[in-house]
Motif scaffolding. Structure first.
Motif, PDB file in Angstrom:
ATOM      1  N   LEU A  10       0.826  -1.205   0.000  1.00  0.00           N
ATOM      2  CA  LEU A  10       0.000   0.000   0.000  1.00  0.00           C
ATOM      3  C   LEU A  10       0.862   1.258   0.000  1.00  0.00           C
ATOM      4  N   LEU A  11       1.906   1.259   0.817  1.00  0.00           N
ATOM      5  CA  LEU A  11       2.773   2.427   0.925  1.00  0.00           C
ATOM      6  C   LEU A  11       3.566   2.652  -0.359  1.00  0.00           C
ATOM      7  N   LYS A  12       4.054   1.577  -0.921  1.00  0.00           N
ATOM      8  CA  LYS A  12       4.822   1.680  -2.157  1.00  0.00           C
ATOM      9  C   LYS A  12       3.948   2.171  -3.304  1.00  0.00           C
ATOM     10  N   ARG A  13       2.744   1.637  -3.389  1.00  0.00           N
ATOM     11  CA  ARG A  13       1.850   2.022  -4.474  1.00  0.00           C
ATOM     12  C   ARG A  13       1.271   3.425  -4.275  1.00  0.00           C
ATOM     13  N   GLY A  14       0.908   3.734  -3.042  1.00  0.00           N
ATOM     14  CA  GLY A  14       0.189   4.975  -2.778  1.00  0.00           C
ATOM     15  C   GLY A  14       1.062   6.180  -2.555  1.00  0.00           C
ATOM     16  N   ALA A  15       2.330   5.971  -2.224  1.00  0.00           N
ATOM     17  CA  ALA A  15       3.226   7.098  -1.947  1.00  0.00           C
ATOM     18  C   ALA A  15       4.627   6.740  -2.406  1.00  0.00           C
ATOM     19  N   SER A  16       5.533   6.519  -1.473  1.00  0.00           N
ATOM     20  CA  SER A  16       6.915   6.193  -1.815  1.00  0.00           C
ATOM     21  C   SER A  16       7.611   5.651  -0.590  1.00  0.00           C
ATOM     22  N   ALA A  48      -1.334   0.219  11.544  1.00  0.00           N
ATOM     23  CA  ALA A  48      -0.497   0.756  10.475  1.00  0.00           C
ATOM     24  C   ALA A  48      -0.717   2.253  10.311  1.00  0.00           C
ATOM     25  N   GLU A  49      -1.961   2.676  10.428  1.00  0.00           N
ATOM     26  CA  GLU A  49      -2.291   4.105  10.276  1.00  0.00           C
ATOM     27  C   GLU A  49      -1.665   4.938  11.395  1.00  0.00           C
ATOM     28  N   LEU A  99      -5.984   4.624   6.868  1.00  0.00           N
ATOM     29  CA  LEU A  99      -4.622   4.405   6.384  1.00  0.00           C
ATOM     30  C   LEU A  99      -4.461   5.007   4.997  1.00  0.00           C
ATOM     31  N   ASP A 100      -5.461   4.888   4.142  1.00  0.00           N
ATOM     32  CA  ASP A 100      -5.376   5.475   2.809  1.00  0.00           C
ATOM     33  C   ASP A 100      -5.185   6.987   2.879  1.00  0.00           C
TER      34      ASP A 100
END
Length: 471
Positions: free
Chosen positions: A342-348, A386-387, A438-439
């Motif tokens: 999620l982190l890799k896809r949604g941000a960096s 996670a959030e 989290l999103d």
């Protein structure tokens, strides 16, 4: 002339083994990624049948790779990659011998066989020039004896050892379908609700689309074994870390004290043990040792430290048999991997792109999810863990002193690991309902990184990097 296609390492279908990889320190984005890009360039020269015609190679490093490459081992990593070195399999002692040989001769064995003149001093640095796609840009050019360009490639090291090619999407779509695809936490939670399973089980179902379940479990246990070995290797070392900052190694002394004061690994010293594991892994990383990128080298101590906490402190795991402990490791890493996707896809996850919130913040978020999963949390409690961990690392800058992954990186891993434990604890004391998703936090991390001044993104031009005198 041919354009060299670097093996893109950010596949459309991200899996747990994209987030957890074995490599050498001190940096996934500045050591592992450039080594992989250089090795792919050299291999393609062979594949295209032009290797025997190559007389010289020029390497241009841009942005953060040039600004902090000396302290991050980038320059040596590029030469090793051109020599055909694989960061996942090379041992530190082999790597050292290769570097000594190249330094002595001034020659790089291109793809392991074709000697060409190139040294660290011969790399072309552009610290103030950022290529369009990412702060970690590099260009490789191969020339024949007459100076004609035979091949060229521009690549980007985008964090966590991932490499992307100029002019192409991050990766071609993976043709293998997965049963439970997701790109957001909301989609992941929908799968959990519909299937009646947790984060780890969703990831496992997707992983077994390409490999037998036992193979997946064995590979995850092997990843954990490398984590454990890096702790032991670090604790056995003494003296100072390399690089000139005179940072003393602390892991060995911490372990000796823990063995004296807490031989039974009781709850009273849980934080000291979390600190020890995080310090040990990151001291090993700073030494150029073999560690697991989780999801980056600079943040590699957080997941192992929180996983060690789970094995030491969680009832039913601490006193369980080998099978129960192995299952806890597998579930922890799968849940952590789901959040990493999620982190890799949604941000960096690149410090050079979004600051240390993308490295240490991401690792803390992943670790909190893994611990919440092992503690028996519901999917919404795991998402909440996670959030919380990510939310409270927003805005964290990447400003390593001297361009070395030591100050503040090593202690920062220990602090973040304890935060991850607290985040999981808070989530488990709630019912999963929370105001910020989290999103939303991932989107905020991405936007904060875009707004952050470049001097705070792994350039050694701001923050502690300029306010602490190197000694």
């Amino acid at each position: 002339m041919s354009d060299i296609a670097v093996d893109a390492a950010a596949p459309a279908r991200l899996g747990v083994f994209d987030l957890f990889r074995v490599g050498i320190g001190p940096s996934s984005s500045h050591t592992v990624g450039p080594m992989r890009a250089a090795a792919a360039f050299a291999a393609r020269l062979t594949a295209d049948g032009v290797l025997d015609r190559v007389a010289t190679v020029a390497v241009h490093l841009h942005g953060s790779l040039a600004a902090t490459g000396r302290g991050h081992g980038t320059f040596e990593a590029v030469l090793a990659g051109l020599a055909g070195t694989d960061p996942e399999t090379v041992l530190p002692e082999e790597y050292a011998r290769l570097q000594e040989g190249m330094a002595a001769t001034g020659l790089v064995p291109l793809d392991g066989v074709r000697p060409v003149p190139l040294t660290v001093e011969g790399l072309v640095l552009h610290p103030l020039t950022r290529l369009p796609r990412h702060a970690n840009g590099m260009r490789f050019d191969a020339f024949d004896a007459g100076g004609a360009l035979l091949a060229t490639a521009t690549a980007y090291s985008v964090g966590g050892g991932f490499v992307e090619l100029e002019g192409e999407a991050a990766a071609a779509p993976d043709p293998t379908p997965v049963p439970l695809p997701f790109r957001t936490a909301a989609e992941l939670l929908e799968h959990c609700d519909r299937e009646g399973i947790g984060f780890a089980a969703v990831m496992l179902r997707n992983e077994v689309a390409t490999a037998p379940e036992q193979e997946v479990r064995d590979r995850l246990l092997a990843i954990h074994a490398v984590m454990t070995a890096s702790v032991a290797s670090s604790a056995a070392r003494g003296g100072e870390l390399p690089g000139g900052l005179h940072v003393r190694r602390r892991a060995g002394a911490w372990l000796a004290r823990l063995e004296e004061e807490d031989p039974d690994r009781g709850p009273a010293r849980w934080q000291e043990r979390v600190n020890f594991v995080a310090l040990a892994v990151n001291e090993e990383n700073a030494s150029g040792g073999r560690i697991v990128t989780a999801p980056t080298n600079g943040a590699a101590g957080i997941v192992p430290a929180v996983l060690a906490y789970a094995l030491d402190q969680v009832p039913g795991v601490r006193d369980g048999d080998a099978a129960a402990r192995d299952d806890a490791v597998v579930r922890f890493l799968l849940a952590a991997g789901a959040v990493g996707v999620l982190l890799k896809r949604g941000a960096s996850i690149s410090g050079a792109e979004v600051g240390c919130q993308g490295e240490v913040g991401s690792a803390a978020s992943m670790a909190a999810a893994g611990l919440a999963e092992v503690l028996g949390g519901t999917p919404r409690q795991v998402e909440n863990a996670a959030e919380i961990a990510m939310e409270h690392h927003l805005g964290l800058t990447c400003d390593p002193v001297g361009g070395l992954v030591q100050i503040p990186c090593i202690e920062r891993n220990a602090i973040a690991a304890a935060r991850a434990v607290n985040a999981a604890t808070m989530a488990l004391w709630g019912d999963g309902r929370h105001a910020v998703s989290l999103d939303q936090v991932i989107a905020t991390m991405r936007e904060t990184g875009a707004d952050m001044l470049d001097k705070y993104k792994e350039t050694a031009l701001g923050g502690l990097a300029v306010n602490v005198v190197e000694c």
